[in-house]
Structure formats: C-alpha cells, structure tokens
Design an enzyme around this catalytic site. Structure first.
Site, mmCIF file in Angstrom:
data_model
loop_
_atom_site.group_PDB
_atom_site.id
_atom_site.type_symbol
_atom_site.label_atom_id
_atom_site.label_comp_id
_atom_site.label_asym_id
_atom_site.label_seq_id
_atom_site.Cartn_x
_atom_site.Cartn_y
_atom_site.Cartn_z
ATOM 1 N N CYS A 1 80.374 10.623 61.384
ATOM 2 C CA CYS A 1 79.790 9.872 62.383
ATOM 3 C C CYS A 1 78.481 10.040 63.114
ATOM 4 O O CYS A 1 77.943 9.342 63.510
ATOM 5 C CB CYS A 1 80.851 9.640 63.737
ATOM 6 N N ASN B 1 87.700 10.912 57.770
ATOM 7 C CA ASN B 1 86.374 11.756 57.266
ATOM 8 C C ASN B 1 86.595 13.022 57.247
ATOM 9 O O ASN B 1 86.175 14.200 56.505
ATOM 10 C CB ASN B 1 85.238 11.433 57.569
ATOM 11 N N GLY C 1 86.792 6.490 65.164
ATOM 12 C CA GLY C 1 86.615 5.667 64.381
ATOM 13 C C GLY C 1 85.381 4.690 64.539
ATOM 14 O O GLY C 1 84.237 5.247 65.258
ATOM 15 N N GLU D 1 75.439 1.639 60.521
ATOM 16 C CA GLU D 1 75.859 2.810 59.895
ATOM 17 C C GLU D 1 76.461 2.677 58.484
ATOM 18 O O GLU D 1 77.293 1.978 58.367
ATOM 19 C CB GLU D 1 77.061 3.098 60.852
ATOM 20 N N LYS E 1 98.440 8.963 65.194
ATOM 21 C CA LYS E 1 98.685 8.215 63.895
ATOM 22 C C LYS E 1 97.318 8.633 62.801
ATOM 23 O O LYS E 1 96.077 8.565 63.501
ATOM 24 C CB LYS E 1 98.405 6.722 64.183
ATOM 25 N N GLY F 1 95.891 0.727 60.865
ATOM 26 C CA GLY F 1 95.425 0.492 62.213
ATOM 27 C C GLY F 1 96.209 -0.776 62.923
ATOM 28 O O GLY F 1 96.580 -0.801 64.078
ATOM 29 N N ALA G 1 94.841 8.351 59.686
ATOM 30 C CA ALA G 1 94.407 7.473 58.951
ATOM 31 C C ALA G 1 94.984 7.028 57.475
ATOM 32 O O ALA G 1 95.584 7.724 57.104
ATOM 33 C CB ALA G 1 92.829 7.673 58.352
ATOM 34 N N GLU H 1 85.597 7.970 70.271
ATOM 35 C CA GLU H 1 84.527 8.664 69.582
ATOM 36 C C GLU H 1 84.198 7.884 68.408
ATOM 37 O O GLU H 1 84.888 7.692 67.281
ATOM 38 C CB GLU H 1 84.690 10.076 68.978
ATOM 39 N N ILE I 1 93.338 9.132 64.504
ATOM 40 C CA ILE I 1 92.352 9.974 63.813
ATOM 41 C C ILE I 1 91.894 9.293 62.544
ATOM 42 O O ILE I 1 92.540 8.624 62.029
ATOM 43 C CB ILE I 1 92.578 11.429 63.471
ATOM 44 N N PRO I 2 90.512 9.650 62.254
ATOM 45 C CA PRO I 2 90.026 9.012 60.929
ATOM 46 C C PRO I 2 90.383 9.815 59.735
ATOM 47 O O PRO I 2 90.901 10.898 59.845
ATOM 48 C CB PRO I 2 88.684 8.918 61.381
ATOM 49 N N LYS J 1 81.061 -0.898 50.294
ATOM 50 C CA LYS J 1 80.031 -1.187 51.170
ATOM 51 C C LYS J 1 78.669 -0.420 51.028
ATOM 52 O O LYS J 1 77.711 -0.970 51.367
ATOM 53 C CB LYS J 1 80.615 -0.723 52.513
#
Lengths: 621, 533
Positions: free
Chosen positions: A422, A289, A365, A519, A312, A345, A314, A388, A286-287, A472
């Site tokens: 996302c 956000n 992710g 993105e 797992k 990761g 993030a 996703e 899972i991410p 970024k």
C-alpha cells in the site's frame, strides 16, 4: 488456561482421509522415483513416520534454501539488495528434485482433481522451470471458532491458489454471515464472561510472549506457507516477515501491562480519573499482501488491550492466519478470544462490518472497500473504524541525493513484494539535473531484478497474487504505453503459467497519466521529473492518497521542508519501508483513518471512561 | 436556585425596541401572554440586541448565496426573533474554500503556537467582557434559564478557551526507539479543514468543545450551527475575530442539516468532521463521510444514562442530583440521567422525595430570576415529549406528577415523574430529551449492571453509594464514557466526554480531544554511525 494441541478438535474424518491419501501418494511417488536414489532415503524416512514432522521439514528447508544473514528491519535497507546480488532469472537453478517429489504428494491432498498435473512449466525470458515443492503441509483449512476448527455452517469451501501456477493448494472452509454470527457470539461470550479481559495484563502479556516463541519455532513452516499462498520470496518471508511477526507480538506483549489511564485535575471538589478499557469485540479484516504481518498489526494491539476478536482473512491467503491462530491457542489463548473466519468480502466481511454486536472494526485494503466498511459500520451500530487503505506515495530524489542509494531504494520502494505494498513508492520524482543518470541506473537495476520461483534462493520477485491483479497490472502497463510514457524496460508478463510480470519502468511520466494517478499494486515504476521544491511538494500532494513518502537529500533544510509539507502519514528520509513495531503507520486523506503500530495503535482498541467522584474536604485540588 | 414558583417577581425591562429590529413583521406583538398553572405573564424582553444574522465567511458577514433566510424563534412564545441567512451547499463551498486557503496558505497554521494561544486568551477575555450579552442571547434563542447561561455556561466557555489556549504550545510528538540505524520521530500536525456541526441544547458550550481544540491545534474550521440556535455562534465568532483570528480560520454557516450539514459532511475538501446531535443523524454524518473522502469523524450522540441509587446512598443528596441529572436544561442533555434506578429498600422514600422535588421545580420565563426551568426548544421537541408522556401513561407506568404542557403559548412542559417504570417501556428505552424522570426499581447489583448496560447507548452513568467496593464495581462494569460517583454533570474542561456503543465515537474535552484534530506523521531518517540506538 493453557490450551494444548490435544484440545484441538480437527474434524477427524477429514484428517484421517487426508492422512491416508497422503501416505498412499507419498508411497506412490517415492516408488515412482526409483531413479533418484538420493531421495529414496528421504522418502523412506517420511514414510516410516507416516507423516513428515515439522522438524524434518524445517531441516529440509534450511538445507535447501541457502540462508544469508538478515537483519530484522530489512524491510528496508540497502543490505537487502546488495545481499541479493544481481542475479537474473536465468541464474543458477538450485532446486532439489526431492522437494518436487514431496510437493506433488502434499499438494494433491483433498478433493482437487485438477492437481494431478501440478508440475507445469512456465516460460520466462530466460528459462523454463518447474515450481519448487513447498516444504510445508497444509493442516488447517477450517474456520476457527471458539477455540475449535469447524466447517462452515453451509459446508461450503473455496479453493486457495498457488500464484506461481494458479493451481489449487487446498480447499478452505468458506465463512459467510452465519459463521460470522457464530464467531461474534463466541467472541462476545469470551469478552463479557471472560476470562480474557478479567485476566491480569501480565497473564495476557505472557500468552503473547509464549506465542512469539512458538512463531520462532515454526518460523520456516509459517514462511513456506506464506510464500506458497502469496507468492512472495521465501527468503523475505523466512528472514524478514515471520521474524518481524514475532517481534511485533513481543512489542505488544510489552504494552499489555503498560496501559495507563490518567488522573485529571478538576475545577472543584472532585477526584477525576480516566480508565482505558478494552473496547470489546473487535472485527478485523486483513489483506493478502502481507497476511502474517497484517495479522500481527491487527491482533497484537487488540489482544494486548484485552479485547476479543473475529478476524476475516483475505480469500486469496487464508492459510497462515489459521496456522498462527492455532499456535496462539497453543500458547494459552482461551477459546473464543480469537476467531478466524476465512471468506470473501461481500459475504463474511460485510457481515462482520455490519454486525450489531461487534464493537470495533479495523480494515486494511483498498480505498473503495474501506469506504464500504465505513458505511456499513455507520449504518449498523456506529462501531469505530480504523482504515489502512491505498496509496500513491511519492519518492522524491533531490539533486544532491546519493544517487546510487536513491536508485536502489527507489527500486526497493516500488518492487518490494512484487509491487504489492500500500505504501509502494509508486511515483518516483527525480530532479531534472539528475534525472537521466537516475533513469539509466533505475532501468539497469530493474533489468537485473531476479524474477522466478519464490522458493528459489536469490529470487527477488515472485508472481503477482492472482489473475485479477495480474490482468489489472497488464492493463495499466498498456495504459502507460498508450499515454506515451516511455517504456524503459519490462512491460510484459513472464511465461504462460502463474502470474509473473516483468519488472517494468516507465520514464517521462506526466502527472495526469493514469499510471501516475492510480494505485497499480504491481511491479511498475513510474519516474517523473521535477525542477523546484514547491513544485514537487504541490505535485506530490496532488492525490487523494496520503500514506507515505520518501525524501532523498543530503540537505537538512530540504529534508525538513519536505517532511512538514508532505501530507502523508509516514515520511522516510534517505530510507524507505522501515517498519519497526514502534513506528506508527497510517494515512492522511483517503489513505485511511487512524494509526497502527506504536503507542498510537492502542487507542484503536480502547474506550476512555472518565470517572468523577465527589470529594469531601479534599486536602488539595 | 431557591424554590421559587413561576408566579414570582417579574423583573422585565421594556426594551422592546431592541427586539424589533430587522424584517420581522410578526414581531410587533412579541409581548404575548401565556398561561401557567400559577400565573399568566408576558415574556420578559431580553436585554440584548441582535447584531449578527448573516453567514460569517472569510472574516466577513455575508448573505447566503441564494439570498434566503430562515426565522429563528423564541421558545417562550414560538415567535420570530430574527431572520437569519440560510446557508446551503454553495455557502458551504465558499466557507470551505476560505478555510482551505487559510489552512494551506496560512497564516494560522504557520503562526507560532504561542501566537495562536494568545488569540484564544484574548477571546476568553472578550467573552468575560460580553458575558451578559452572550448569556441573554443564548437564553433568548434557546430558552434556558438566564442565570444558568450567565453564571455557568458563558463562564465555562471562557474557561474552555483558556484551557485550550494552554494546550496550543504543548502539542508534543514523540521520539521513538528504532530497531536499526534510524532516527524516528512523530509530528502531531493539524489535520486541515475541520467541519463541525453543533446542536441547539448548549450552543455556546458546544461551540467551545468543537472550536477550542481545533484552533489550539492549528486547524481552520467551517462550523454549522443548529437551525434552532444560530445567534450566539455568530456573536462569539465575531469576538474571536476581534481577538485577532485571521480571516477564513473560522467560518460560520447557519442552516439546516439536510442541506448545509450534509454538504459539509460530504465535502471532498474537508479533512475532518465532528458532529454532536442525535444518533440517527450521527449515522448519516458517518455515512456521508464514508461516501465522500473518508474524513475522520467524531460523534457525540444520544444517551439513556442510568443513575443508580444504592441502598446505602445519601438519599437526600441522591434525590437532588437525580433531579438535577434529569431536569437540568429542561431535560435537554445528551447525558441526562434518564433512567433513575433506585434500590428497592429506599425506593418508596426516593420516589416520594423525587416527586416533591419535581413539584417544587420553578418553571417559567427563563429571564426571570430564580427560574430553574424554561421552555423546550421548539414545537417538534415539545410534541415529541408529550407523546412520550402519553406513552408512559398508556404503558401503565405511574405518573407521580406533571404530565402536561404549561400554558397555550411557547413550549413549556410540567416537570414530570414516572415511577414503576419497567425496562421494556418506551420511556425507559428511548431518549426523550425532555423533563420526564423515569424511576425504576432494582434489587441486586448484578441485576442493575445488566439492566443499566442493556441499551444501545453508553454515554454516562451516575452511581450513588457510600461503599467503595460498590462504587469500584459499578465504575468498571458500566459501559459508558463517563461515570459520576456521588455527583453528576461535572463538566470540567479537562474531563474527557464521549460515548461507548451508539452514543458516539471519540472523546471531546481534555487531552483526548486534541487527537481529533491532529494527524500523526512518522518521520524516519536514516542514521550514519549513530552513537547510540
């Protein structure tokens, strides 16, 4: 099957050390704040208990953070922003000094030598502030394997940071391949030997319902931990995300005893049925956000359908999953059914995706990482993969749209969660006849967005997640300027500490600019102009992504045309970011494979077994 | 399928004129003799002509971009049947671009579902009409018994297309309860351009499994046939166009896996890939999909399916079906019952009868009436199977019968039975894909469950018992996509088929197959003053 708190084996020497250290510092801080008589009472209360209780913290939270009423599905909604009246960062500073004191004691647990100076100021356009002290403690930092909190095999830890300051919140056990092996083997045993898949579906649903109740009970702590670790506004965590987390588990609890197979008509003397069986050990990544919501999207359907899990988290946001998983065990989840491995990761994530004993992998992710996960699954045991991934979702404002509503929702679609969604509406296509009006209002709305400490009441936007994302996003803003898009507002960082970025709006954006293609995953709205429907359909679809789309129009024919033509997994018409449990979510094209939420999510965790039995003299066929 | 031996009636027609069309210089001597245990014979001349050897792109038969061709062989002799246009990356590009246009601009996805179903129904009627031609071509190219092709497989292709025609206008989305003032619905949309790669063991049936659901749900297709068996797909696709399929909706590229297949799996403009074949190749397909555009993948791969005979089973029936489960289609079935587990109390009786049954199996020219068993598909498979037989002997399994090739021409192998097979022998672990039955002994149910599941595969299983408790226990415990109870290889259109573990991803046939070719779009519309929620 009920696991109680007492069964939790927290690594006791560490806990004792932390506790004594905490008491010591609580005392010191309390004594040092002699000029704040109002907080002294507070502290003596804390100290007399030796340890602040959840109830105490929850009380403090509710008194400090002014609550407004929130509806469950206000991920979306106009109410959200109208309630969040246009306050600037220069607005009222309603922080309590007692909280600050509390925080410095809580924060300075563990071996974080650089935390002595955690009360740093950061500058914004409007004000200098000190970060508010989060009203919660960090209790769980180890890996959760086979129902127990344990250190990583190598004994390694990694620091998890506060995005408001970049400083360390806690050091968390760092899982690697060996820990994944241990977790998978616990999950394998729990699946193959039970009791989880051998329990009745009703019993499983009961565990999930009890868990949802516990989430309600610990709402404010979970929310505070989420905000502390992620930087999202506390009000958003406490009033929308954590309640929705409980709502999702109640939704999946309801599915547990409604997993029907089919009986199937045969062409001959056979009795045919299909069984929808649990798939086995599910790996889930899972991410950062929406750490808790993504936990619910993944863990909910997998548990409801009788699987066991290695999750797992993030590396940016390991804290709330550990807390939630502990509550799940408190609710009666048997050991080994849900194992949580914090880590990175390329190490833990790759080990999970490659594992020969994992029957399924689900990942949320970036598209680039999703491709790697799919490749690792292919190279190992061909486990089915749900992905996703990223998006560059169009938000289309037609000339007949309610412009004020469209402006507000376009703003929400992009800036919600610091732009870290996302499905962010990251290409705002506006019809040329209403473009100028829209632009002016969108700019004004962005300028009125309140940015600041996410623990502060009325704040709409906190910091970005980490330095990498922050840098970024700033590079993309520079790229937008360099490519001659018009910078309407924002465009810079805020302050010198943490990862705050000004709400940024670009107009006159062209399709071939990088900011219209990649993105960005940050608070950067790009507004494009269109003239004809076929043109905007073509442009909206001219992307490798296909996650979501917004359509704003009063015309049913336009709405229907766009709804069918847009190659996206979700189309929101005159709304955006409506995320009910029952609505499937997922991507066309390179935004992903499969759907989460809703009835569709169950298929991800089920195998179909056809059972064909020969019939003797059947009465009918 | 009466027990006739290969020495039976030779009913061949002298229609060698049909065979010798095209540039097949080495075909002048196609009437070769091969020896069997029983007789030396000449191959029967297939009662069909070969009309289609080019690629089918955008509704037209065309040469490959490179102009290259490859020979397709008669497994009875190894001789060339025809030279077929060899598709490569450039041809896949052309085919995808035709399919893309047919999808994006229509008319196929813009036609009503009823109109699409009518095309499929007309196609099924044309299959009936050309049943014998299709069957003869299938047998010629694949080597399977003509009776099997003509009476079972081609009719099942027509049946499958009628099944999917019926689905076309029954693709329902859902309306969904919302937590707030929203109207929520899901649309089940065609996914777009589907890439499909089919194997050589059931060329027409696999065509139907793949093409049927993709067309019923409104997609367009680029299909790569197996290089061993390119002929019937071209014929069938021609009939589909005759039935009214618009150009570009179904494109057929004959060719090889590493060239055309890889190009299709890697293509950035293909929205979906479905593959049936070996597990090793399936992994490559999945990797190529991941490395390119993350197209969703359906895989139907290998198996080592257990066939479990309990002590209370009807032994004669179990022997017959275990024989069928393994030897059907020359043992070239992914679902072959290739580990026959027999309870120790009935083991000796079973082995004796299974051996007798195998010895009675009629092997010979598949065009000959009463023949149960033709040649293996090609020299690669033939050699591989013989190596596995050798491995079985060397690992001390008991060779009950068979064990050798038949004749000196073509790819015939004797029906072979091994008893006293142990789990750790190669022949009990690998997919042999040939006429080699391996019979293992078991004692306890728990033991056989564990052993049956102890494989990377999970495609199918057979269970033979009279006890409902035993049947139910095994049904749930076996980790396989199909469990046949007191039957085997029942392949109705409505029964989903697919694998657990490394036997594949997804399901074909039945309602489940439709999901492979649909995208789900959630549509959420805000409501003003709703009367109810």
């Amino acid at each position: 099957m009920v696991t109680t708190h007492q069964q939790w084996e927290l690594s006791s020497p560490v806990v004792e050390r932390l506790q004594s250290q905490r008491s010591h510092e609580l005392n010191r801080n309390c004594l040092g704040s002699g000029n704040q008589p109002s907080t002294s009472n507070c502290w003596s209360d804390v100290i007399s208990r030796g340890f602040p209780t959840a109830g105490f913290l929850s009380l403090m939270t509710s008194s400090i953070v002014t609550r407004t009423h929130a509806s469950l599905n206000t991920f979306c909604s106009v109410q959200y922003s109208t309630k969040m009246a246009a306050r600037r960062i220069s607005g009222v500073i309603s922080r309590s000094l007692s909280l600050r004191t509390l925080s410095s004691s809580i924060v300075s647990r563990g071996n974080r030598s650089n935390l002595g100076s955690e009360v740093h100021r950061f500058t914004t356009a409007a004000a200098l502030e000190e970060p508010i002290i989060p009203p919660v403690r960090v209790n769980d930092t180890q890996l959760l394997i086979n129902g127990k909190f344990v250190d990583s095999a190598l004994g390694k830890t990694f620091p998890t940071l506060d995005p408001r300051t970049g400083e360390v919140i806690a050091n968390v056990a760092e899982g690697d391949a060996e820990d994944i092996n241990r977790a998978v083997s616990a999950a394998r045993k729990a699946f193959d030997e039970g009791p989880w898949p051998k329990m009745t579906a009703y019993e499983r649903s009961h565990v999930l319902l009890r868990f949802a109740d516990l989430v309600d009970k610990h709402n404010d702590e979970l929310a505070a931990l989420e905000t502390w670790n992620n930087g999202k506004p506390y009000e958003q965590s406490a009033k929308t995300e954590v309640p929705m987390f409980a709502r999702l588990f109640r939704y999946y609890a309801g599915w547990a005893d409604k997993i029907h197979g089919l009986t199937v008509p045969a062409d001959g003397p056979y009795h045919v049925q299909t069984l929808h069986e649990p798939i086995g050990v599910a790996g889930q990544i899972i991410p950062w956000n929406f750490p808790l919501l993504m936990f619910a999207w993944k863990v909910g359907p997998a548990l409801a359908t009788g699987n066991t899990i290695v999750l797992k988290t993030a590396e940016q946001t390991p804290l709330t999953a550990l807390y939630a998983a502990k509550l799940l065990h408190e609710a009666g989840l048997p050991p080994g059914v849900l194992n949580v491995v914090s880590g990175y990761g390329p190490t833990a994530g790759a080990a999970l995706a490659s594992h020969m004993d994992v029957d399924k992998i689900a990942f949320t992710g970036s598209t680039d990482t999703g491709k790697i996960v799919q490749e690792l699954a292919a190279k190992s045991n061909l486990k089915p993969v749900t992905l996703e991934l990223g998006g560059k979702s169009p938000f289309i404002v037609c000339e007949d749209a309610d412009i004020d509503k469209a402006v507000e929702l376009a703003h929400f679609a992009l800036f919600f969660n610091q732009g870290q969604c996302c499905c962010a509406g990251s290409r705002t296509f506006v019809h040329e006849r209403v473009y100028d009006e829209f632009l002016e209002k969108a700019k004004a709305r962005a300028q009125s967005r309140t940015v600041g400490d996410p623990f502060q009441t009325g704040i709409e936007q906190g910091p970005q997640i980490d330095s990498e994302q922050y840098q970024k996003i700033l590079r993309y803003i520079k790229s937008g300027i360099d490519s001659n898009a018009t910078l309407e507002c924002g465009g810079d960082k805020i302050g010198s500490k943490g990862y705050f970025i000004q709400p940024t709006v670009f107009s006159n954006v062209k399709d071939d600019m990088l900011i219209a293609q990649d993105e960005i995953f940050g608070p950067v709205q790009t507004i494009l102009k269109f003239k004809e429907l076929p043109e905007v359909i073509k442009r909206a679809n001219a992307t490798r992504y296909g996650l979501a789309a917004g359509v704003f129009t009063q015309n049913i024919d336009v709405a229907n045309t766009l709804t069918r033509a847009l190659r996206a997994g979700t189309v929101w018409v005159n709304c955006f970011d409506v995320f009910d449990a029952a609505i499937p979510f997922g991507g066309y094209k390179m935004s992903g494979v499969g759907r989460e939420k809703g009835i569709y999510s169950l298929n991800n965790y089920l195998q179909i077994k056809a059972v064909v039995t020969a019939l003797k003299n059947p009465a009918w066929l």
